[in-house]
Each structure stands twice: as C-alpha cells, then as structure tokens.
Design a protein around this motif. Structure first.
Motif, PDB file in Angstrom:
ATOM      1  N   ILE B  46     -29.392  -9.241  24.227  1.00 44.26           N
ATOM      2  CA  ILE B  46     -30.229  -8.774  23.121  1.00 44.26           C
ATOM      3  C   ILE B  46     -29.966  -9.612  21.872  1.00 44.26           C
ATOM      4  N   TYR B  47     -28.726  -9.627  21.419  1.00 43.29           N
ATOM      5  CA  TYR B  47     -28.297 -10.386  20.243  1.00 43.29           C
ATOM      6  C   TYR B  47     -26.874 -10.871  20.477  1.00 43.29           C
ATOM      7  N   GLN B  56     -27.691 -14.315  16.210  1.00 48.48           N
ATOM      8  CA  GLN B  56     -28.861 -14.965  16.786  1.00 48.48           C
ATOM      9  C   GLN B  56     -29.541 -14.034  17.779  1.00 48.48           C
ATOM     10  N   LYS B  57     -30.851 -14.176  17.918  1.00 52.70           N
ATOM     11  CA  LYS B  57     -31.588 -13.410  18.910  1.00 52.70           C
ATOM     12  C   LYS B  57     -31.278 -13.916  20.306  1.00 52.70           C
ATOM     13  N   ASP B  59     -32.493 -12.959  24.557  1.00 47.13           N
ATOM     14  CA  ASP B  59     -33.739 -13.023  25.323  1.00 47.13           C
ATOM     15  C   ASP B  59     -34.682 -11.854  25.078  1.00 47.13           C
ATOM     16  N   ALA B  61     -34.782  -9.524  22.055  1.00 46.98           N
ATOM     17  CA  ALA B  61     -34.405  -8.990  20.750  1.00 46.98           C
ATOM     18  C   ALA B  61     -35.453  -8.053  20.130  1.00 46.98           C
ATOM     19  N   GLU B  62     -36.669  -8.102  20.599  1.00 41.91           N
ATOM     20  CA  GLU B  62     -37.739  -7.311  19.962  1.00 41.91           C
ATOM     21  C   GLU B  62     -37.436  -5.817  20.034  1.00 41.91           C
ATOM     22  N   TYR B  64     -34.973  -4.389  18.348  1.00 45.22           N
ATOM     23  CA  TYR B  64     -33.547  -4.195  18.066  1.00 45.22           C
ATOM     24  C   TYR B  64     -33.167  -4.935  16.785  1.00 45.22           C
ATOM     25  N   SER B  65     -32.099  -4.477  16.131  1.00 46.47           N
ATOM     26  CA  SER B  65     -31.540  -5.211  15.001  1.00 46.47           C
ATOM     27  C   SER B  65     -30.026  -5.064  15.018  1.00 46.47           C
ATOM     28  N   GLN B  82     -38.937  -0.264  19.712  1.00 49.66           N
ATOM     29  CA  GLN B  82     -38.528  -0.465  21.096  1.00 49.66           C
ATOM     30  C   GLN B  82     -39.079   0.703  21.905  1.00 49.66           C
TER      31      GLN B  82
END
Lengths: 113, 114
Positions: B46-47, B56-57, B59, B61-62, B64-65, B82
């Motif tokens: 994820i990150y 860094q992002k 594969d 990452a959308e 999520y933070s 998500q």
C-alpha cells in the motif's frame, strides 16, 4: 511486468517426506530472495533468505537459488504436521528501490500424519 | 523485547468512516511498510517509508493515507474512498535501504465493514 510466481497448491506430502516449494521471478538481475511461512490467520515469519547461487541449509530447511533459470526453491526435510502453512516467496526484483520486496501468492503446504 | 506492534487486532468500519491502524516498532528500523492481504492471496504493498518524513505510494495506495512523523510510528488511515476495505493489514519494517535486509512483520489488523 515484474512478477513473482508460485503454485498456489495445496501441496500435500506425508509426514517425514521432503516438501519442495518452487518460486519463479521475472527479472534476471534480482539480488535477494526470502521465504516466509504464514500460518492461517497469522502474520508471515521469515524462515530463510538466500543471495547467492546454490544451496543454503538451515536445520530441516534448504533454500536453492538458480539465477540463470530465475527460480528459487525451498526444501523441507522430514516434514511435520506443524509445517502445514502457506509459504510465501519474496524477491527484491531488479529495479525495485533498495529494500522493496515483491511477494508471490504463496503455496499452501499440507503435511499429513 | 524488540518488535513491531500493530493495533487494534480487529477493527470494524462503518460506511463513510475513516479508520486509522496503528503500527509501532522499537527495532530502530529506518524503513516501514504497509501491506494488504485478501483471503488466499499474497501481499500487496500500500505505502512504504524509507526515512522519517518521507513516504511513497505502493501498488494499491488509492483510498489510503499514511504519515511518518516519528521513526517508530507509521500509521495507516483507511479512508471512506476505499470501497472494499475488508482485508488483513500487515505492517513491516526493515533496518534500512539495503536489498539484503529482510522485512519483519507485526501481528496484523483484521478490518471488516459493519
């Protein structure tokens, strides 16, 4: 596409036999290779790593690396029912940032008493 | 004892809610990672963060933070963006940037939708 491939299994072996788990990877320049064991519902735990061509032995476990053929394998001698788990292959693929790993989907091993 | 602590072990998210998963390590590792694992699948990144105040992002990452304000801590927020958050979330760390250093994992957080 950068990939690490494993047969999902299940691989079934009788107790006391040798279990052979295989993993292929896409990039010839890959440098570091790791095997993790994951019991159902638990997190992965590192069991072996190998960097050079050839064999590396640790107790009942042997990792084998063939960079020319782009495969790495894990042999488990004298398999025990407690070895039943999913085995994840992880590779630091060529072009990854220094410590980044790409994981295969895992092979489920079943050792039958 | 040195290790990686993830909390909570189980987490339930309501529709439209953001939730934060905690990951703390006392191994003095520079690099930390978040993975998602769906049933019968491998790990997807994820990150990741190789140093404090930088990440860094991966594969997927959308939705999520993350933040990395301290070396020991790398929390993951699963946002309402998500849409399919149900999964097993694993945090890992490694000593530094060398390719020869393995990653070690926490015990994971299992997230479900209410």
């Amino acid at each position: 596409q950068k990939e690490v491939e494993q047969n999902s299994g299940p691989l079934s072996v009788p107790e006391g036999a040798i279990a052979s788990l295989n993993c292929t990877y896409s990039d010839r320049g890959s440098q570091s290779f790791f095997w993790y064991r994951q019991y159902s519902g638990k997190s992965p735990e590192l069991i072996m790593f190998i960097y050079s061509n050839g064999d590396k032995e640790d107790g009942r476990f042997t990792a084998q690396l063939n960079k020319a053929s782009q495969y790495v394998s894990l042999l488990i001698r004298d398999s025990q029912p407690s070895d039943s788990a999913t085995y994840l292959c992880a590779v630091n693929l060529w072009g990854n940032a220094g410590n980044m790993l790409t994981f295969g989907g895992g092979t489920r091993l079943m050792v039958k008493p | 004892d040195g290790g990686i602590t993830q909390s909570p072990k189980y987490l339930f998210r309501k529709e439209g809610q953001n939730v934060t998963l905690s990951c703390e390590q006392n191994l003095n590792h520079d690099a930390m990672y978040w993975y998602r694992q769906d049933p019968g699948q491998g790990l997807r990144l994820i990150y990741y963060s190789q140093i404090v105040n930088d990440f860094q992002k991966g594969d997927i990452a959308e939705g999520y933070s993350v933040s990395r304000e301290k070396k020991e801590s790398f929390p993951l927020t699963v946002t309402s963006a998500q849409k399919n958050p149900t999964a097993f979330y694993l945090c890992a760390s490694s000593p530094g940037r060398s390719s020869n250093q393995p990653q070690h994992f926490g015990d994971g957080t299992r997230l479900s939708i209410l």
